[in-house]
Each structure stands twice: as structure tokens, then as C-alpha cells.
Design an enzyme around this catalytic site. Structure first.
Site, PDB file in Angstrom:
ATOM      1  N   SER A   1     -27.273   5.131  -0.721  1.00 51.25           N
ATOM      2  CA  SER A   1     -25.896   4.673  -0.542  1.00 51.25           C
ATOM      3  C   SER A   1     -24.852   5.443  -1.347  1.00 51.25           C
ATOM      4  CB  SER A   1     -25.786   3.181  -0.854  1.00 51.25           C
ATOM      5  OG  SER A   1     -26.307   2.411   0.215  1.00 51.25           O
TER       6      SER A   1
ATOM      7  N   LYS B   1     -22.245   7.253   0.640  1.00 55.26           N
ATOM      8  CA  LYS B   1     -21.042   6.614   1.165  1.00 55.26           C
ATOM      9  C   LYS B   1     -19.755   7.207   0.588  1.00 55.26           C
ATOM     10  CE  LYS B   1     -22.888   2.019   2.364  1.00 55.26           C
ATOM     11  NZ  LYS B   1     -24.334   2.301   2.356  1.00 55.26           N
TER      12      LYS B   1
ATOM     13  N   TYR C   1     -21.906  -5.936   3.457  1.00 52.23           N
ATOM     14  CA  TYR C   1     -22.401  -4.582   3.219  1.00 52.23           C
ATOM     15  C   TYR C   1     -23.319  -4.160   4.354  1.00 52.23           C
ATOM     16  CZ  TYR C   1     -24.098  -0.765   0.181  1.00 52.23           C
ATOM     17  OH  TYR C   1     -24.406   0.459  -0.382  1.00 52.23           O
TER      18      TYR C   1
END
Length: 273
Positions: free
Chosen positions: A61, A64, A172
Site C-alpha cells: 500500500s 498508493k 479502505y
């Protein structure tokens, strides 16, 4: 700096030698000018291969922030309106339905969303998406209807039903994967190529990509699973795919800690590398 190194080295040693432990760890600290700490301890895989500061990780992640940066560059160039429908740039998102649960036969009940999702909502995780390891409905879609895991980096893994109307709440999930699709629609090329051209090359980042070079593969860390008794087992078959069907802006990059620090310093310096 000597005190910082001593303290950080002790932390790394503790987490790789204590109980419970992790196989290996790399860590760095940077300020706006340079790295002020760098260290590695333990193993890349539980077979004696040592962790090094240039070990390649699936960075999941932390991808991102880089994908979001490429979207903000589009905003700077007045190519992206954050409040326009995201389907204007990534048409596939405009074809998605919203799931309201399951009928008596276990089939998903779908309807059109009440509004078009925007790129701003995607960047704020209010776009209507989640992950199957976070959300019961997506988990059921995976278990009963074959919805693929995002780890497959497949188009089917992001072209999932929306869980709620855009802007209704925050959850999320695959929102930033869709931001990557918006960027691709604007730039007319794969997200990895956009990142290379507009982030990695300007910052001198070499060891970061959706597909690893041979040298990166040789230095890659293995993901391990922890058993109920605390034991660790290498998951040699669990890895983000090289040459993915989709360059997943939410989790798909491989990279090293030193290279990521170059990206962090760019932000600390308001865009200057």
C-alpha cells in the site's frame, strides 16, 4: 547520529531475534536533505540469506502515495478535474453496479449507484470500494462468486460491485487502483510507464517497478506466514505478479527502502528531488 544508530540498530535486532520475531527488516530515516539512518537485520527468507539495505520488497500500500502523486501532477497540468466523474477518464468505472446484499439464493443484488464516483472521492477512499480482507460482503463475493483477490493484479479484481454510494462513507480499498486507471486514461499509457517518466527517472529511482528486473528478483524478500504457535513459514508461492494485467496503483509496486526515501524527500522538499 551515533545515538540514533545505536537505538535503531537495537530495535531492528530486537524484532528479528526476539519472541515473536520477524524474519528480517530494513529501515531508514530521512530528513529533507539526506538519509540520517539506514540499517538491516535478519534474513530475506528463513534460509540464511541476509537482509540487506538494498533488499527488494513488495511495497504493497505504500504504492498508493506514488499513484496519487501522478494524479496530482495531472491536476497541476489541468488535465484532471477531481470533481468530474471518474468515468470521464476511466470509462470502466462507470459501468459498475452497487451491491445491496444477497438474495435467498445467494446471488448478489445489484443496482446502479445514485451518483457517479469522482476521482476526489477515490483519493479519499469514499468511492465505494473495499478489500475482501476488510469487508464481509467482498469476502463472500470472493468465497462464493469467484471475485479475485487484488493480489492477482487482474482487471476483474478491481471491476467489482461498489459497496455504497460514492461519498457516503470512508472505506479502505481499491479506490487508488482506480485512480491509477484515471491516470492511464489521461496519459494514454500504463501507470508504470507514467511513474517511470514522471516520478522515478526525475528522482533517480531505479529499483522500483511493477515488474522486477532479474537483479531485483535476486534481492527480493519472501513473504512469510505466521502460524498459530508463532512460527514462520516462507510463502514462496505468494507474490505480486511481475508483468501484471493491471498496474495496481493501490499496492502493486516492488522497491527498496533507499529508493522510497528519495520519493519521501521529494515531498519533504515540496516537489523538488
Amino acid at each position: 547520529m551515533t545515538e540514533l544508530k545505536t537505538a535503531c540498530d537495537a530495535v531492528l535486532s530486537g524484532v528479528t531475534n526476539g519472541t515473536p520475531r520477524v524474519p528480517g527488516v530494513g529501515a531508514m530515516v530521512t530528513d529533507a536533505e539526506s538519509d540520517i539512518y539506514s540499517g538491516a537485520a535478519g534474513e530475506r527468507r528463513l534460509d540464511g540469506v541476509p537482509m540487506t539495505e538494498d533488499t527488494v520488497f513488495a511495497i504493497f500500500s505504500t504504492t498508493k502515495a506514488i499513484a496519487a502523486t501522478t494524479a496530482l501532477q495531472c491536476v497541476e497540468e489541468e488535465l484532471l478535474d477531481l470533481d468530474a466523474p471518474a468515468k470521464d477518464y476511466a470509462p470502466a468505472i462507470g459501468r459498475l453496479q452497487e451491491i445491496e446484499g444477497f438474495d435467498e439464493g445467494g446471488q448478489p443484488k445489484l443496482r446502479p449507484p445514485k451518483s457517479h464516483v469522482t476521482t476526489r472521492q477515490l483519493m479519499l477512499h469514499t468511492g465505494g470500494f473495499s478489500y475482501d480482507f476488510c469487508n464481509e460482503i467482498y469476502n463472500r463475493m470472493a468465497q462464493e462468486h469467484g471475485q479475485p483477490s487484488v493480489v492477482t493484479a487482474s482487471r476483474a479484481a478491481i471491476e467489482t460491485p461498489m459497496l455504497f454510494d460514492p461519498g457516503e462513507r470512508c472505506e479502505y480499498g481499491t479506490n487508488i487502483d482506480w485512480v491509477g486507471q484515471v491516470v492511464e486514461g489521461i496519459r494514454g499509457k500504463r501507470l508504470g510507464a507514467v511513474m517511470r517518466e514522471r516520478v522515478f527517472d526525475p528522482l533517480g529511482i531505479g529499483d522500483m517497478a511493477f515488474t522486477r528486473t532479474g537483479a531485483m528478483k535476486e534481492r527480493s524478500a519472501t513473504v512469510h506466514a505466521r502460524g498459530a504457535d508463532g512460527s514462520l513459514t516462507p510463502m514462496d508461492d505468494f507474490a505480486l505478479p511481475d508483468n501484471p494485467e493491471v498496474d495496481m496503483g493501490g499496492h502493486g509496486l516492488y522497491g527498496t527502502v533507499p529508493e522510497y526515501m528519495k520519493f519521501i524527500r521529494m515531498w519533504l522538499n515540496d516537489g523538488d528531488g
